[in-house]
Design a protein around this motif. Structure first.
Motif, PDB file in Angstrom:
ATOM      1  N   THR A 172       0.856  -1.184   0.000  1.00 52.39           N
ATOM      2  CA  THR A 172       0.000   0.000   0.000  1.00 52.39           C
ATOM      3  C   THR A 172       0.892   1.234   0.000  1.00 52.39           C
ATOM      4  OG1 THR A 172      -1.630  -1.238   1.270  1.00 52.39           O
ATOM      5  CG2 THR A 172      -1.868   1.150   1.243  1.00 52.39           C
ATOM      6  N   ASN A 173       0.663   2.129  -0.939  1.00 51.84           N
ATOM      7  CA  ASN A 173       1.588   3.246  -1.120  1.00 51.84           C
ATOM      8  C   ASN A 173       1.006   4.575  -0.655  1.00 51.84           C
ATOM      9  OD1 ASN A 173       3.698   1.736  -2.245  1.00 51.84           O
ATOM     10  ND2 ASN A 173       2.710   1.752  -4.257  1.00 51.84           N
ATOM     11  N   VAL A 174       1.893   5.532  -0.443  1.00 54.31           N
ATOM     12  CA  VAL A 174       1.479   6.895  -0.104  1.00 54.31           C
ATOM     13  C   VAL A 174       1.946   7.816  -1.233  1.00 54.31           C
ATOM     14  CG1 VAL A 174       1.721   8.798   1.537  1.00 54.31           C
ATOM     15  CG2 VAL A 174       1.726   6.431   2.350  1.00 54.31           C
ATOM     16  N   GLY A 175       0.989   8.478  -1.876  1.00 54.07           N
ATOM     17  CA  GLY A 175       1.362   9.327  -3.005  1.00 54.07           C
ATOM     18  C   GLY A 175       1.053  10.794  -2.797  1.00 54.07           C
ATOM     19  N   CYS A 176       0.392  11.125  -1.684  1.00 52.34           N
ATOM     20  CA  CYS A 176       0.047  12.539  -1.489  1.00 52.34           C
ATOM     21  C   CYS A 176      -0.209  12.806  -0.016  1.00 52.34           C
ATOM     22  CB  CYS A 176      -1.182  12.907  -2.321  1.00 52.34           C
ATOM     23  SG  CYS A 176      -2.726  12.241  -1.687  1.00 52.34           S
ATOM     24  N   ASP A 177      -0.478  14.074   0.290  1.00 50.01           N
ATOM     25  CA  ASP A 177      -0.841  14.425   1.657  1.00 50.01           C
ATOM     26  C   ASP A 177      -2.167  15.169   1.686  1.00 50.01           C
ATOM     27  OD1 ASP A 177       0.282  16.654   0.424  1.00 50.01           O
ATOM     28  OD2 ASP A 177       2.142  16.520   1.565  1.00 50.01           O
ATOM     29  N   THR A 178      -2.968  14.990   0.630  1.00 52.05           N
ATOM     30  CA  THR A 178      -4.264  15.686   0.577  1.00 52.05           C
ATOM     31  C   THR A 178      -5.410  14.737   0.224  1.00 52.05           C
ATOM     32  OG1 THR A 178      -3.653  16.274  -1.701  1.00 52.05           O
ATOM     33  CG2 THR A 178      -3.396  17.990  -0.027  1.00 52.05           C
ATOM     34  N   SER A 179      -5.264  13.455   0.459  1.00 49.55           N
ATOM     35  CA  SER A 179      -6.261  12.423   0.095  1.00 49.55           C
ATOM     36  C   SER A 179      -6.712  12.534  -1.348  1.00 49.55           C
ATOM     37  CB  SER A 179      -7.505  12.435   0.986  1.00 49.55           C
ATOM     38  OG  SER A 179      -7.442  13.358   1.986  1.00 49.55           O
ATOM     39  N   SER A 180      -5.773  12.811  -2.249  1.00 49.69           N
ATOM     40  CA  SER A 180      -6.138  13.035  -3.649  1.00 49.69           C
ATOM     41  C   SER A 180      -5.790  11.893  -4.576  1.00 49.69           C
ATOM     42  CB  SER A 180      -5.408  14.268  -4.191  1.00 49.69           C
ATOM     43  OG  SER A 180      -5.516  15.362  -3.328  1.00 49.69           O
ATOM     44  N   CYS A 181      -4.797  11.054  -4.228  1.00 46.46           N
ATOM     45  CA  CYS A 181      -4.214  10.186  -5.250  1.00 46.46           C
ATOM     46  C   CYS A 181      -4.742   8.760  -5.241  1.00 46.46           C
ATOM     47  CB  CYS A 181      -2.697  10.170  -5.126  1.00 46.46           C
ATOM     48  SG  CYS A 181      -2.082   9.187  -3.739  1.00 46.46           S
ATOM     49  N   GLY A 182      -5.201   8.288  -4.109  1.00 45.51           N
ATOM     50  CA  GLY A 182      -5.762   6.937  -4.057  1.00 45.51           C
ATOM     51  C   GLY A 182      -4.741   5.814  -4.012  1.00 45.51           C
ATOM     52  N   ALA A 183      -3.449   6.147  -3.977  1.00 38.10           N
ATOM     53  CA  ALA A 183      -2.421   5.099  -3.960  1.00 38.10           C
ATOM     54  C   ALA A 183      -2.538   4.229  -2.707  1.00 38.10           C
ATOM     55  CB  ALA A 183      -1.030   5.725  -4.021  1.00 38.10           C
ATOM     56  N   CYS A 184      -3.190   4.765  -1.682  1.00 33.27           N
ATOM     57  CA  CYS A 184      -3.276   4.101  -0.388  1.00 33.27           C
ATOM     58  C   CYS A 184      -4.574   3.300  -0.211  1.00 33.27           C
ATOM     59  CB  CYS A 184      -3.209   5.163   0.706  1.00 33.27           C
ATOM     60  SG  CYS A 184      -4.611   6.300   0.558  1.00 33.27           S
ATOM     61  N   THR A 185      -5.322   3.115  -1.305  1.00 35.27           N
ATOM     62  CA  THR A 185      -6.646   2.485  -1.191  1.00 35.27           C
ATOM     63  C   THR A 185      -6.562   1.034  -0.698  1.00 35.27           C
ATOM     64  OG1 THR A 185      -7.404   3.877  -3.000  1.00 35.27           O
ATOM     65  CG2 THR A 185      -8.780   1.969  -2.453  1.00 35.27           C
TER      66      THR A 185
ATOM     67  N   VAL B 193     -11.445   2.226   0.881  1.00 38.41           N
ATOM     68  CA  VAL B 193     -11.203   3.498   1.564  1.00 38.41           C
ATOM     69  C   VAL B 193      -9.767   3.936   1.280  1.00 38.41           C
ATOM     70  CG1 VAL B 193     -12.770   3.092   3.507  1.00 38.41           C
ATOM     71  CG2 VAL B 193     -10.368   2.414   3.705  1.00 38.41           C
ATOM     72  N   LYS B 194      -9.562   5.234   1.316  1.00 39.70           N
ATOM     73  CA  LYS B 194      -8.208   5.752   1.235  1.00 39.70           C
ATOM     74  C   LYS B 194      -7.636   5.656   2.653  1.00 39.70           C
ATOM     75  CE  LYS B 194      -9.007   8.664  -2.763  1.00 39.70           C
ATOM     76  NZ  LYS B 194      -9.114  10.016  -3.347  1.00 39.70           N
ATOM     77  N   SER B 195      -6.657   4.812   2.829  1.00 40.12           N
ATOM     78  CA  SER B 195      -6.202   4.528   4.191  1.00 40.12           C
ATOM     79  C   SER B 195      -5.408   5.676   4.796  1.00 40.12           C
ATOM     80  CB  SER B 195      -5.399   3.225   4.228  1.00 40.12           C
ATOM     81  OG  SER B 195      -4.241   3.334   3.435  1.00 40.12           O
ATOM     82  N   CYS B 196      -5.169   6.747   4.013  1.00 31.67           N
ATOM     83  CA  CYS B 196      -4.548   7.935   4.592  1.00 31.67           C
ATOM     84  C   CYS B 196      -5.600   8.867   5.191  1.00 31.67           C
ATOM     85  CB  CYS B 196      -3.714   8.677   3.555  1.00 31.67           C
ATOM     86  SG  CYS B 196      -4.714   9.521   2.321  1.00 31.67           S
ATOM     87  N   THR B 197      -6.880   8.507   5.023  1.00 31.14           N
ATOM     88  CA  THR B 197      -7.932   9.361   5.581  1.00 31.14           C
ATOM     89  C   THR B 197      -8.542   8.737   6.827  1.00 31.14           C
ATOM     90  OG1 THR B 197      -9.661   8.315   4.268  1.00 31.14           O
ATOM     91  CG2 THR B 197      -8.558  10.202   3.275  1.00 31.14           C
TER      92      THR B 197
HETATM   93  S1  FES Z   1      -1.946   8.782  -0.069  1.00 27.64           S
HETATM   94 FE1  FES Z   1      -2.913   9.939  -1.622  1.00 27.64          FE
HETATM   95  S2  FES Z   1      -4.996   9.526  -1.207  1.00 27.64           S
HETATM   96 FE2  FES Z   1      -4.015   8.486   0.371  1.00 27.64          FE
END
Ligand code: FES
Ligand code: FES
Lengths: 834, 157
Positions: B35-48, B56-60
């Motif tokens: 599971t990856n982290v691609g942003c800090d604004t819950s925009s990219c979905g890499a963490c789904t 879910v976006k697991s960064c949210t």
């Molecule tokens: S890391 Fe980009 S939406 Fe979660």
């Protein structure tokens, strides 16, 4: 030589051996040319692949960078002691503290002129910060969270200075950013071939168009943020640097030089890399910082970028004002092209910043037979993030200018844009074509690709529909845009690079090694980050050596495994690195043939090599498989006199020329005059990259490339405010398109093999991006021409489109006149492209 | 705080800080780095990821909010060494290049087909709107999802 152009959709696969003349009973056919699934995929699809930040590094300290919030300021005081008091913090350093770590400033490998001005650029700023995001101090802590928390505690006092975010203001030198240089102009580079001829052409021209185009700054936005980690090795002082980089080999050399660190004690590894597009083709402060601190503290140090930092601290792309003039005769045949650029360097020169506009310099005549050309470019400093290579690097900008100007010329002459191009294409019978610049285009059939694209798009029907709808009136306007592009890629012949003052060569290295059990190990200096090199290289080797592709292992991206390489950028991997592998296979077969001849007691010339087996011509029962030769070479019990054991070959290949892929893209849009909204109704691309090793991968490169170029046209643009703050600093403000924003693309191709390499291949990594931006913008302007619009600023957001319509309608003279968007206009409309 | 969740079918109990995001817990706490982290604004979905069956976006999500939940990450999709039909469809259709967006994209696509088993091209695009990919131009991702939907249909027929 006029290489044949195949216009069928089927790709010829006639690589030897195992080519089209293969006997039908041969069990396995050639794999080159087939849509082979990628071997890279399972690891990436199951989460097993390791990106840099996935690496488990026991005992690593986490680095965080304190970044300047000001675009331009004097640093009057930096106090890290409050940060040191924070939980988990182990150390903190200012720019001054680390000054002794640097043996040289950060590298710029492309001093484009003798007198180019380049300010010293240190990994951490000392005394002054020149863009928002410039690093001023670092914190090391036991966790990333602790390090990030602590950077807020570092106390920095700034004395703000005026920002310079406009190219005209920069050139005026009203505010000089680097005082020691005395000017914001870094260089002036000119290409004068025959100025008299250019002057004469303009004096004699029946038609002249003068256009100004603005290339807004873009963020590369690879989905994987950058990350790096430096790990000291036990005993001896070696360091391994892991980095999300496109260029481990270049990074190794540059890190050694900048740190004064012995190069042979440095190993650079690029684990899985999540996209680059040029943004990871650089030597970054963080890579130097983690390595210097690992050396200093004898401890592993790691760093991962946050997205906002990525927007601030990773290079930006584009950023040019382009003035282009075409002279043409009465029929619209172009007689001269004159170009002048102002290029935004940003605050410092990164690895190849100043050279980017020059990579486009030779393409401003496009795919047209132009007898006279002149070019000049002024590189200027601003207080913004440095620019550098972004997908296409100089070539999308050039293609944009000439393709937009060709549409302006069509309008001026009063002929259809397709027709003006037909009148000017370099004919298929002219190749290899020596251009006015002296460069030789390897092969091409521009008209065939264009005809195919227009046909696929239903061009004539679209024009008929457009005429009908224009007569009917209505707020929705149909626009059709054409872009016929070509590019020079496959960087590059080393001597040409030398003539451009580039500090390195353009070769690539390859090793092909038969293992004792008949398996094959390939070592490549190319460094993939999504391109599927392992799959493609194994396909090339499989056909050459007659082994199954799965028996071929491909090693890359680690300077200990692959000590020599020039890495991946400029659509060079296949055309230089792939060709090197093809050549290494030939050498392996040559040596194996000598050993086989010895074993079969035949003359080497009498042996045939086919399907992985040597046999004596005329007596097919006397044969020996390559695998047996590999084992014999390994045991070395019975080799010909003087033959070395083992079966391997190493090749370093310096290409004789660039490769020149081309194609035509057609974009069809509906533009709503009332809202300024643009909808892409159809997108057709016919590309020609010569022979295709794996069409599945080629199509993927084209899809992604087109969408990146289309995104420049429609969505993306960096915005700075007047104080030099980056407004578009994350993915909510910077509009990278998502799936519903982009159309489904229709692709086809023609095949015009390159005569300069044995595989007949050309690069394809950047072609889509180069071809697409002008196709989209030509379509939008085409839609709005009846309203008097002749220019729309990128990105063609509803606001920019609407503004263009208002501007056209408030103009007293509805006739097309010279477009003169100024940098100031751009700031107003596009929020600071310049 | 102590939390317990079922991750890829296994119960995992751990001590987390209240502010720890689920994505960091998955990556650092549990060592599942797919599971990856691609942003800090819950925009990219890499963490789904899938949480109780929903993407879910697991960064949210805070790790503590996932206490008691059933979580599936990209590492949990393959069965008995066979990739999930969606993973296979991505490979077949060249729906990935660098592969960084891919784990999130695949999880979002799996969840999309749960909700809409036979989507149109447009429905797939809209369904994946929260997941950014910089490499593929989305075309082959859409093709992969449509392909996976087709094979599901065949298997069910
Ligand atoms: S890391 Fe980009 S939406 Fe979660
Ligand atoms: S495959 Fe690279 S971001 Fe999607």
């Amino acid at each position: 030589m006029t290489p044949a152009t195949t216009t069928e959709t089927d790709v010829p696969t006639g690589l030897e051996p195992g080519g089209t003349d293969q006997p039908p009973d041969e069990p396995a056919g050639p794999v080159v040319g087939t849509r082979r699934e990628r071997r890279e995929d399972p690891a990436l699809l199951t989460g097993e692949a390791r990106f840099t930040d996935d690496l488990q590094i026991p005992g690593a300290l986490h680095l965080a960078v304190v970044r300047s919030p000001f675009a331009h300021a004097r640093i009057t005081r930096v106090d890290v002691s409050p940060a040191l008091a924070m939980p988990g913090v182990v150390a903190a350093f200012t720019g001054e503290d680390l000054q002794g770590e640097w043996a040289a400033p950060m590298p710029c490998a492309w001093p484009v002129t003798e007198d180019m001005k380049s300010p010293p650029h240190l990994p951490l700023a000392v005394g002054k910060t020149c863009y928002a995001g410039d690093g001023v101090a670092v914190v090391l802590a036991e966790s990333n969270e602790a390090a990030r928390d602590a950077i807020d505690a570092v106390d920095v006092e700034y004395e703000p200075l005026p920002a310079v975010t406009d190219l005209a203001a920069a050139i005026s030198d009203e505010v000089v950013i680097h005082e020691d240089l005395g000017t914001n102009t870094s260089y002036r580079w000119e290409l004068h071939l025959d100025d008299d001829a250019v002057e004469r052409a303009f004096a004699d021209a029946a038609h002249v168009v003068r256009e100004r185009y603005i290339q807004q700054r873009l963020l590369p936005m690879a989905m994987e943020p950058r990350a790096c980690a430096a790990v000291p090795q036990p005993f001896g002082g070696d360091i391994t640097l892991y980095s999300a980089t496109q260029i481990p080999h270049i990074l190794k050399i540059m890190t050694a030089v900048t740190l004064g660190f012995p190069e042979h004690q440095l190993r650079v590894v690029a684990p899985s890399v999540g996209g680059g597009f040029g943004s990871k083709l650089n030597v970054y402060a963080e890579e130097l910082l983690v390595t210097a601190l690992a050396r200093k503290l004898h401890q592993p140090i790691r760093w991962v970028e946050e997205r906002t930092e990525n927007a601030l601290g990773t290079i930006h792309g584009r950023g040019q004002i382009q003035d282009i003039e075409l002279a043409a005769d009465a029929d619209g045949r172009v007689t001269a092209v004159r170009v002048d650029l102002t290029a935004d360097m940003g605050a410092y020169l990164q690895l190849v910043t100043p050279g980017i506009p020059l990579l486009g310099a030779f393409l401003y005549c496009g795919v047209y037979d132009v007898p006279a050309f002149s070019f000049g470019c002024t590189g200027v400093f601003t207080t913004m993030t440095p620019t550098d290579a972004y997908r296409g690097a100089g070539r999308p900008e050039a293609t944009y200018a000439i393709e937009r100007a060709m549409d302006a010329l069509a309008d001026e002459v009063g002929v259809d844009p397709a027709e003006i191009r037909r009148r000017n294409y370099i004919g298929a019978d002219r190749f290899p074509y020596t251009a006015v610049t002296g460069l030789v285009y390897d092969s091409g059939n521009y008209e065939a690709a264009a005809a195919k694209a227009l046909d696929l798009a239903g061009y004539d029907d679209l024009r008929a529909e457009q005429q009908r709808r224009r007569a009917e009136g209505g707020p929705k306007h149909l626009g059709i845009g054409i872009s016929s592009y070509f590019e020079m890629c496959g960087l590059a012949p080393s001597r040409v690079l030398a003539s451009l003052n580039y500090s390195a060569g353009g070769w690539e290295a390859a090793t092909v090694r038969m293992l004792p059990t008949g398996k094959v190990q390939v070592v490549t200096g190319a460094t993939p980050h999504g391109q599927g090199h392992e799959t493609s290289w194994s396909m090339i080797v499989a056909d050459k050596l007659g082994v199954p592709p799965d028996d071929v292992d491909v090693l890359h991206s680690d300077t200990a495994l692959s000590p020599l390489g020039m890495d991946t950028y400029g659509s060079r991997s296949l055309v230089v690195g792939g060709v090197a592998i093809d050549m290494a296979c030939d050498r392996v077969v040559d040596k194996a043939r000598r050993i086989a001849a010895h074993q079969l007691e035949a003359a080497a010339e009498d042996l045939e090599f086919r399907g992985g087996e040597f046999s004596v011509r005329g007596s097919p029962d006397r044969s020996v498989p390559l695998a047996a030769i590999a084992f014999a070479a390994f045991t070395a019990h019975d080799l010909p006199d003087g033959e070395e054991p083992n079966l391997e070959a190493h090749v370093t290949y310096d290409p004789p020329n660039f490769s020149w892929p081309f194609g035509t893209h057609v974009c069809v849009v509906e533009v709503d005059e009332e809202t300024g909204g643009v909808e892409v109704r159809k997108y057709v691309a016919v590309d020609d990259c010569g022979n295709q090793i794996n069409p599945l991968i080629v199509e993927g490169q084209v899809h992604g490339g087109i969408v990146q170029g289309l995104a420049q046209a429609l969505f993306e643009g960096v915005v700075y405010d007047a104080d030099g703050n980056l407004v578009t600093s994350n993915l909510t403000d910077y509009l990278v398109p998502s799936a519903p924003d982009v159309p489904s693309l229709t692709l086809d191709h023609t095949v015009t093999p390159s005569p300069t390499n044995a595989l007949g291949v050309k690069g394809i990594g950047e072609a889509g991006t180069i071809g697409s931006t002008p196709a989209v913008m030509n379509a939008i302007v085409d839609a709005l021409r009846p309203l008097g619009v002749d220019e729309v600023l990128m990105p063609a957001s509803p606001l920019n489109v609407w503004n263009a319509i208002q501007r056209a309608q408030s103009r007293p003279d509805p006739e097309r006149t010279t477009t003169s968007a100024t940098a100031g206009d751009t700031n107003a409309d596009a929020g600071g492209a310049s | 705080m102590r939390i317990t969740m079922t991750v890829n079918g296994r119960e995992r109990s751990s001590e987390v800080e209240p502010r720890t995001l689920l994505v960091h817990h998955i990556r650092e706490g549990l060592g599942l780095t797919g599971t990856n982290v691609g942003c800090d604004t819950s925009s990219c979905g890499a963490c789904t990821v899938l949480m109780d069956g929903e993407s879910v976006k697991s960064c949210t999500v805070l790790a503590v909010q996932a206490d008691g939940a059933d979580v599936t990450t990209i590492e949990g999709l393959a069965r008995d060494g066979e990739m999930h039909p969606m993973q296979q469809a991505f490979q077949r259709n060249h729906g990935l290049q660098c592969g960084f967006c891919t784990p999130g994209m695949v999880m979002a696509a799996v969840s999309l087909l749960e909700e809409v088993p036979h989507p149109t091209d447009r429905e797939v695009r809209l369904g994946l709107e929260g997941n950014l990919c910089r490499c593929t131009g989305y075309q082959n991702i859409v093709a992969a999802v449509l392909d996976a939907a087709g094979s599901t249909q065949e298997a069910g027929a």
